[in-house]
Design a protein around this motif. Sequence first.
Motif, short mmCIF file in Angstrom:
data_model
loop_
_atom_site.label_atom_id
_atom_site.label_comp_id
_atom_site.label_asym_id
_atom_site.label_seq_id
_atom_site.Cartn_x
_atom_site.Cartn_y
_atom_site.Cartn_z
N ASN A 170 33.94 42.70 25.49
CA ASN A 170 34.83 42.49 26.63
C ASN A 170 35.49 43.79 27.04
N ASP A 186 40.11 35.72 31.53
CA ASP A 186 40.46 36.99 32.18
C ASP A 186 39.24 37.47 32.95
N VAL A 187 39.16 37.15 34.24
CA VAL A 187 37.99 37.47 35.03
C VAL A 187 38.38 37.62 36.50
N VAL A 224 32.66 40.72 31.06
CA VAL A 224 33.31 39.52 30.52
C VAL A 224 32.23 38.82 29.70
N ASP A 266 34.08 41.60 38.23
CA ASP A 266 33.59 41.73 36.86
C ASP A 266 32.11 41.34 36.78
#
Length: 592
Positions: free
Chosen positions: A523, A448-449, A430, A453
């Motif tokens: 990403n 978006d995590v 990320v 991650d």
Amino acid sequence: MNNEKKPQDRVRAQNRDQDRDAPQAHGLARGLTNYGDTGFALYLRRSFAKSMGYSSELLKKPIVGIAYTPSGFNNCHRHFPELLEAVKRGVIAEGGLPLEFPTISLGEVFLNPTSLKFRNLMSMDTEEMIRAQPIDAVVLMGGCDKTVPAQLMGASSAGVPAIQLVAGPMMTSRYKEERLGACTDCRRFWAKYRATEVSSDEIQVIEGSLSTTAGTCAVMGTASTMACLTEAMGMMLPGTAAIPAVHADRLRAGEATGRRAMALVGSALTPDRIITPEAIENALRVLLSIGGSTNAIIHLTAIAGRLGIKVPLDKLNALSDGTPVLVNLKPTGEHYMEDFFAAGGMSAVLRELKDLLHLDCMTVTGETLGQRIAAEEGGYVNRTVVCARAEPVEEVGGLVALFGNLAPRGAILKRSAADKSLFEKEGRAVVFTSLEDLAARIDSPDLDVTADDFLVLQNAGPESSSGMPEAGYLPIPGKLARTGVKDMVRISDARMSGTAFGTVVLHVSPEAAAGGPLALVKNGDKIRLSVSKRTLDLLVDDKELERRRGEFEARAQTAPPPRGYARLYRRSVLQADEGCDFDFLRDATIVS
């Protein structure tokens, strides 16, 4: 032994060459201002000195310069006026003339964009003032994170007998029933605040309870780490690294330092005779055993580089595997610097590491490290704070270097302050492309995590506009923190405070701004971390990476600053594995 000159011998010869045309004089007659008439120069200098009220008799004494760094922007040095008087007492008691002179002072949290950017400037200030003024020996008064490294860098290059005196750590305070000390507890409570476990009212009360005395951070952060390493290298008096700033012993240490500075006058015991390759290795051993700051690797490399000594990161790994963590202090353990002082301090650590150290290294006292340790055998030690080798805090050293296609020249992980369950892991990247991007998106509910991650920060290294700040301790995304996530893998070309903790990979070299592989991460890419194998790899095929590199090189790079120190810094700063020093300040014989 071969006949090749050692690095410190080359530096010594360079200093002799620079000084060969100077008159061999001491005190006020040393290094006269050039008017083309040496008699007139000394006459005029004495005249001006007498305007400050000095007698003719006193002006004949040897001069101990005191590099003096108090500042309204440096809380760590708040007690320096009183400490200065103690140093002067010591110098006068031994028949010398103490003269303080100001240099740049670097208050860690008061500088923008970051204190590291100004460390080299302070080192230049220190070096040039030692060289330019009539000083027979110098006391270096520092403490806050970058001041001690800057002073040691400058003094190493100046070639004048020098001795370090540190500020000492602050004392702890209290919040309700809990003991607090800057700055590990600062970060712990801020994380609780972000996770809504602590209220706005509570965090304000805590804010006023974290730092309540003069001195450096109360834990084994960068300031205390550098104090301990300076003592291990022999550049300060034995037993003085950990004395609290407000303790009467700190003043007695100041007086003793002034006395010892007078003993250095006229001697050949300059920093290059003390800071040798073996002394640097001793410092690395101590760094690993105390669970010290990752910043110390950069600073030791820079100090060593001034004397032609290289500090390879693979050497760090070899030492780390054979050096246990012995000191139970935050952020690695549970105690504070005042406890370390009461537990026996550096004397206890050095006795415990004795068979791993180079004992023939010379110290500023004129005795070897081995002689110093032998004189202290049987000294007090509290085993809850300084553990025995047979029962260490950790079996292996606190720091490791990682290498791989994401960090060809290395990266650093403080494994003693990290979550071991994350040491062998693959994760999805990320990516945050800058500090501004990080600040804008880290707490976004749309980020978006997941906890599995890897958070990746780019463009925070030494050549970036941010100047390699202590931003590698990326905050846990707000929505994860509120679910109880305390740690996750974080990767960057930035630094982190020695008071911080977590599974944080730092100093990735080459950095993103210099075109290092970190700049190519996108990403969703997979990254593999293996602490056991000492590797950090981007799991993207070479063909795709070459395509991305073409795109990176085609993008317009940030224009250099238009003027001043910022322009000099951008043009001259080296990468983290070379200590972030300026290329023109390092010994030219070092092979990168």
